[in-house]
Write an enzyme that holds these catalytic residues in place. Structure first.
Site, PDB file in Angstrom:
ATOM      1  N   GLU A   1     -12.830  -4.659   0.353  1.00 37.93           N
ATOM      2  CA  GLU A   1     -12.152  -3.379   0.096  1.00 37.93           C
ATOM      3  C   GLU A   1     -10.816  -3.692  -0.544  1.00 37.93           C
ATOM      4  O   GLU A   1      -9.923  -4.237   0.114  1.00 37.93           O
ATOM      5  CB  GLU A   1     -11.910  -2.629   1.414  1.00 37.93           C
ATOM      6  CG  GLU A   1     -13.154  -2.289   2.205  1.00 37.93           C
ATOM      7  CD  GLU A   1     -13.860  -1.052   1.692  1.00 37.93           C
ATOM      8  OE1 GLU A   1     -13.394  -0.459   0.701  1.00 37.93           O
ATOM      9  OE2 GLU A   1     -14.890  -0.697   2.266  1.00 37.93           O
TER      10      GLU A   1
ATOM     11  N   CYS B   1      -3.882   2.423  -0.571  1.00 41.29           N
ATOM     12  CA  CYS B   1      -4.913   1.978  -1.519  1.00 41.29           C
ATOM     13  C   CYS B   1      -5.503   3.164  -2.241  1.00 41.29           C
ATOM     14  O   CYS B   1      -5.845   3.068  -3.415  1.00 41.29           O
ATOM     15  CB  CYS B   1      -5.996   1.195  -0.795  1.00 41.29           C
ATOM     16  SG  CYS B   1      -6.703   2.063   0.605  1.00 41.29           S
TER      17      CYS B   1
HETATM   18  P1  NDP Z   1      -3.131  -9.142   0.296  1.00 41.75           P
HETATM   19  O1  NDP Z   1      -4.332  -9.349  -0.548  1.00 41.75           O
HETATM   20  O2  NDP Z   1      -1.883  -9.815  -0.092  1.00 41.75           O
HETATM   21  O3  NDP Z   1      -3.437  -9.595   1.800  1.00 41.75           O
HETATM   22  C1  NDP Z   1      -4.522  -9.056   2.548  1.00 41.75           C
HETATM   23  C2  NDP Z   1      -4.819  -9.989   3.712  1.00 41.75           C
HETATM   24  O4  NDP Z   1      -5.367 -11.210   3.212  1.00 41.75           O
HETATM   25  C3  NDP Z   1      -3.583 -10.390   4.511  1.00 41.75           C
HETATM   26  O5  NDP Z   1      -3.919 -10.475   5.876  1.00 41.75           O
HETATM   27  C4  NDP Z   1      -3.257 -11.732   3.944  1.00 41.75           C
HETATM   28  O6  NDP Z   1      -2.504 -12.533   4.812  1.00 41.75           O
HETATM   29  C5  NDP Z   1      -4.632 -12.314   3.735  1.00 41.75           C
HETATM   30  N1  NDP Z   1      -4.690 -13.420   2.786  1.00 41.75           N
HETATM   31  C6  NDP Z   1      -3.787 -13.769   1.833  1.00 41.75           C
HETATM   32  N2  NDP Z   1      -4.226 -14.850   1.124  1.00 41.75           N
HETATM   33  C7  NDP Z   1      -5.432 -15.183   1.643  1.00 41.75           C
HETATM   34  C8  NDP Z   1      -6.411 -16.168   1.336  1.00 41.75           C
HETATM   35  N3  NDP Z   1      -6.237 -17.063   0.350  1.00 41.75           N
HETATM   36  N4  NDP Z   1      -7.544 -16.216   2.068  1.00 41.75           N
HETATM   37  C9  NDP Z   1      -7.763 -15.314   3.052  1.00 41.75           C
HETATM   38  N5  NDP Z   1      -6.880 -14.332   3.401  1.00 41.75           N
HETATM   39  C10 NDP Z   1      -5.737 -14.267   2.698  1.00 41.75           C
HETATM   40  O7  NDP Z   1      -2.956  -7.559   0.397  1.00 41.75           O
HETATM   41  P2  NDP Z   1      -1.781  -6.748   1.094  1.00 41.75           P
HETATM   42  O8  NDP Z   1      -1.680  -7.129   2.531  1.00 41.75           O
HETATM   43  O9  NDP Z   1      -0.580  -6.825   0.239  1.00 41.75           O
HETATM   44  O10 NDP Z   1      -2.371  -5.272   1.049  1.00 41.75           O
HETATM   45  C11 NDP Z   1      -2.192  -4.412  -0.019  1.00 41.75           C
HETATM   46  C12 NDP Z   1      -3.458  -4.339  -0.849  1.00 41.75           C
HETATM   47  O11 NDP Z   1      -4.541  -3.902  -0.026  1.00 41.75           O
HETATM   48  C13 NDP Z   1      -3.363  -3.318  -1.967  1.00 41.75           C
HETATM   49  O12 NDP Z   1      -3.937  -3.806  -3.147  1.00 41.75           O
HETATM   50  C14 NDP Z   1      -4.179  -2.148  -1.423  1.00 41.75           C
HETATM   51  O13 NDP Z   1      -4.672  -1.301  -2.431  1.00 41.75           O
HETATM   52  C15 NDP Z   1      -5.257  -2.854  -0.667  1.00 41.75           C
HETATM   53  N6  NDP Z   1      -5.858  -1.989   0.334  1.00 41.75           N
HETATM   54  C16 NDP Z   1      -7.155  -1.606   0.157  1.00 41.75           C
HETATM   55  C17 NDP Z   1      -7.738  -0.731   1.055  1.00 41.75           C
HETATM   56  C18 NDP Z   1      -9.166  -0.327   0.913  1.00 41.75           C
HETATM   57  O14 NDP Z   1      -9.739   0.123   1.896  1.00 41.75           O
HETATM   58  N7  NDP Z   1      -9.788  -0.450  -0.235  1.00 41.75           N
HETATM   59  C19 NDP Z   1      -6.988  -0.194   2.200  1.00 41.75           C
HETATM   60  C20 NDP Z   1      -5.649  -0.690   2.297  1.00 41.75           C
HETATM   61  C21 NDP Z   1      -5.118  -1.558   1.377  1.00 41.75           C
HETATM   62  P3  NDP Z   1      -0.899 -12.520   4.689  1.00 41.75           P
HETATM   63  O15 NDP Z   1      -0.454 -11.090   4.690  1.00 41.75           O
HETATM   64  O16 NDP Z   1      -0.482 -13.261   5.888  1.00 41.75           O
HETATM   65  O17 NDP Z   1      -0.590 -13.205   3.375  1.00 41.75           O
END
Ligand code: NDP
Length: 506
Positions: A250, A284
Site C-alpha cells: 500500500e 496517502c
Molecule cells: P516510508 O516508505 O519511508 O516508510 C514506511 C515504513 O517502512 C517505515 O516503518 C519505515 O521505517 C520502513 N522502512 C524504511 N526503509 C525500509 C526498508 N529498506 N525495508 C523495510 N522497511 C523499511 O514511508 P513513510 O513512513 O514516510 O510514510 C509515508 C508514505 O506512506 C507516503 O507515501 C504515503 O502516501 C504512504 N501511505 C500509504 C497508505 C496506503 O494505505 N496506501 C497509507 C498511509 C501512508 P522507518 O520509518 O523507521 O524508516
C-alpha cells in the site's frame, strides 16, 4: 545487524538512535517522547519464531473465541480512546481531534473484521460440475501463519491496524514494525492487545529504522504487509522476493478531486479543503489536485480560499493543522511550491514562505502546469493545486495522467457514478472525500505505483489467508475420466456431455 548511527535529535521531529535505543520526539518541539531498545536481526528472527508458536495456538482457537478476543480489544480501545489519542498527538504532532477520529474509525474496522471473518473465510460447500457430478467441493481460507506488518507514521493506528486487525481475524500472528517516528503509538496498542490475549505473543512489535523493516522481510514470515512510500515498497518487494514471500503493498498517491458543473460547490469546497489539509496534508489518500469545470471554477476557488483562510496552524489543542512530522518532508513541500511558482503558477493562498520551521501554512496554487512537481509528485503537505477544465472528459484524462492510482473524489449531481468509474484508482468517493476508508466493508488499496493487494472488507480478510480447496468423491464415477481406467466409451460419453453442456454458441 548494523544499527543505524543516525543522530538527528537536533531536528524537531527526527527520531534518533542513541547507543542502541530508539528515541522518538515530538515533531513541533523536539521534546523526547519515548525510548525503545532497537531490535537486532536476531531479535526479529526470534520474534517471528515465537510468533509461529503463537500463530498455531491462535489458529486452533475456535473462531468464536478469536472473534470474542478481538471484540474485547476494540472495547478496550473504545474505553481508552483519549489515552491512545494523547500518545498519537504527543508523538506524531497531529491535533487531538484528528487523533480521536483516527482511533474511532479503527475501532469500527476491528469490529467488522472480528464479526465477518468466519462468514468470509469459513469452510463452505461450492457448486459441483455436471461433467463429474460424483465430486463435491469445499472451500475454506486458512491463515498464512506469521504476518509481518510494516507501517508508516501518518496514520499510526488506522493504517497498520488495517492489516493487523484483518490478519489477526483471519487467524494469523503478527510481528509489527512501526515507523521510527511513531514507535510509542505502536507499543501502546500492542501492550493493550496483550491484556486481552496474555497467553501467547500473538501480536508483537520490533523497533528501529528501515533496516529493522528489511530484517523483518527476511525473518521467515509467511507474508508481508507494507504501507509506506512507493520507493520503500519496491525495496520491500525485492527483499521478500529472495524467499518468494508474498507481499501486500500500500503506497502513496496523488489523488484528484473532479468537480462537475452541476456539483454542490459549497460541499465540494468543504471536502476539498478537508481532504487536502487534514493531518497537515499527510494523507496517502489526500486530495492534492482539483479539476473544476470552467462554469464553477471561480465560485469553487473563492469558497475554497475563504474556508482555508480560517484554518489555524500550530500546537494548540484546537488547531486545525499540526506540524509536519518528518523533517525531510518540509523540504519536499517547499520544493513543490517553489516549482509551481517558478513554472508559471500562482499562489492564491500561502506562497514561498508557507513552509516555516515545523509547520506549513495552507497553500492553494492555480495555473500550475501539469508537468510541475506540485502536480506530478506526492507532496504530502497542506497544499493543493486547482485547475480549470472545459469538460469532465478533460478532467478524467488529467486526473488519470499519473503513475499513482490510489483514490479520488467526484462532485456531481448527475454524473458522479460515471466519472467515478472512469477514474483509474482503487477507491473513489462521490460527493465526499475519504468516505471509502470509513466503510469497513469496502476494500482499500490502489493500482499502479500506489501498490496492489487490499486491506479492509472481505478482500482484506482474504488477503491474509490462503484458499484451501478440497474435492471429495461422493459416488462411484458413471463416466470415469480422471483414471487410467477410462475407456473409449467413457471418453466418448464425456465428449457428448461437454457438447450438450457447452456446445451451443449461446
Ligand atoms: P516510508 O516508505 O519511508 O516508510 C514506511 C515504513 O517502512 C517505515 O516503518 C519505515 O521505517 C520502513 N522502512 C524504511 N526503509 C525500509 C526498508 N529498506 N525495508 C523495510 N522497511 C523499511 O514511508 P513513510 O513512513 O514516510 O510514510 C509515508 C508514505 O506512506 C507516503 O507515501 C504515503 O502516501 C504512504 N501511505 C500509504 C497508505 C496506503 O494505505 N496506501 C497509507 C498511509 C501512508 P522507518 O520509518 O523507521 O524508516
Amino acid at each position: 545487524m548494523t544499527q543505524l548511527s543516525s543522530n538527528r535529535a537536533d531536528v524537531p521531529g527526527a527520531s534518533s538512535i542513541e547507543a542502541g535505543v530508539l528515541v522518538s520526539t515530538n515533531p513541533a518541539t523536539g521534546a523526547e517522547v519515548a525510548r525503545f531498545p532497537v531490535s537486532s536481526a536476531a531479535d526479529v528472527t526470534s520474534a517471528v519464531a515465537r510468533g509461529r508458536v503463537a500463530a498455531a495456538w491462535w489458529a486452533r482457537l475456535p473462531w468464536q473465541e478469536r472473534r470474542s478476543r478481538l471484540l474485547r480489544f476494540r472495547s478496550l480501545l473504545a474505553r481508552r480512546i483519549h489515552e491512545l489519542a494523547a500518545v498519537m498527538t504527543e508523538e506524531g504532532g497531529k491535533p487531538s481531534m484528528d487523533s480521536v477520529l483516527e482511533v474511532m474509525v479503527t475501532i469500527d474496522h476491528i469490529a467488522w473484521a472480528a464479526k465477518h471473518s468466519h462468514k468470509v473465510l469459513g469452510s463452505r460447500r461450492v457448486s459441483g460440475s455436471l461433467l463429474q457430478p460424483e465430486y463435491s467441493g469445499r472451500l475454506e481460507y486458512q491463515p498464512y501463519g506469521v504476518i509481518g506488518v510494516i507501517g508508516p507514521w501518518n496514520y499510526p493506528v488506522f493504517t497498520p491496524m488495517g492489516s493487523i486487525a484483518y490478519a489477526l481475524a483471519a487467524g494469523n500472528a503478527v510481528v509489527f514494525k512501526p515507523s521510527e517516528y511513531t514507535p510509542a503509538v505502536g507499543q501502546w496498542f500492542v501492550n493493550a492487545f496483550a491484556e486481552i490475549v496474555p497467553e501467547q505473543p500473538v501480536l508483537q512489535i520490533v523497533h528501529g529504522m528501515g533496516d529493522v523493516g528489511a530484517a523483518l522481510c527476511r525473518a521467515g514470515i509467511d507474508k508481508l504487509a507494507f504501507t509506506g512510500s512507493t520507493a520503500t515498497g519496491k525495496k520491500v518487494m525485492a527483499a521478500c522476493a529472495e524467499s518468494l514471500t508474498p507481499v501486500l503493498v500500500e503506497c502513496g498517491g496523488k489523488d484528484a478531486m473532479i468537480i462537475d458543473a452541476d456539483a454542490d460547490i459549497e460541499a465540494a469546497a468543504d471536502a476539498a479543503l478537508w481532504g487536502a489539509m487534514t493531518n497537515a496534508g499527510q494523507s496517502c489518500v489526500g486530495i492534492e489536485r482539483v479539476y473544476a469545470h470552467a462554469k464553477v471554477y471561480d465560485l469553487f476557488l473563492a469558497k475554497l480560499v475563504a474556508k482555508a483562510e480560517k484554518l489555524t496552524v500550530g500546537t494548540d489543542p484546537g488547531s486545525d493543522i499540526g506540524p509536519i512530522t518528518m523533517p525531510g518532508q518540509r523540504d519536499i513541500i517547499k520544493r513543490h511550491i517553489d516549482d509551481a511558482l517558478a513554472s508559471g503558477g500562482r499562489a492564491v493562498l500561502g506562497g514561498p514562505d508557507s513552509a516555516r520551521g515545523s509547520f506549513v501554512k495552507p497553500t492553494i496554487l492555480v495555473d500550475v502546469p501539469e508537468t510541475s512537481a506540485a502536480v506530478c509528485e506526492e507532496t504530502f503537505g497542506p497544499t493543493i493545486t486547482v485547475a480549470k477544465v472545459a469538460s469532465m472528459d478533460e478532467a478524467i484524462t488529467l486526473a488519470n495522467a499519473t503513475a499513482y492510482g490510489l483514490a479520488g473524489s467526484v462532485f456531481s449531481k448527475r454524473n458522479g457514478a460515471r466519472i467515478a468509474r472512469e477514474l483509474r484508482s482503487g477507491m473513489v468517493s462521490i460527493n465526499s472525500t475519504f468516505a471509502f476508508a470509513v466503510l469497513p466493508s469496502l476494500p482499500f488499496g490502489g493500482v499502479g505505483q500506489s501498490g496492489f493487494g487490499r486491506i479492509h472488507g472481505a478482500d482484506g480478510l482474504r488477503e491474509f489467508a490462503r484458499a484451501k480447496s478440497t474435492a471429495k468423491r461422493r459416488l462411484p464415477s458413471l463416466v470415469p475420466l480422471i483414471t487410467f481406467d477410462h475407456t473409449p466409451r467413457s471418453v466418448a460419453l464425456g465428449v457428448r456431455i461437454v457438447k450438450l453442456l457447452h456446445g451451443r454458441s449461446r
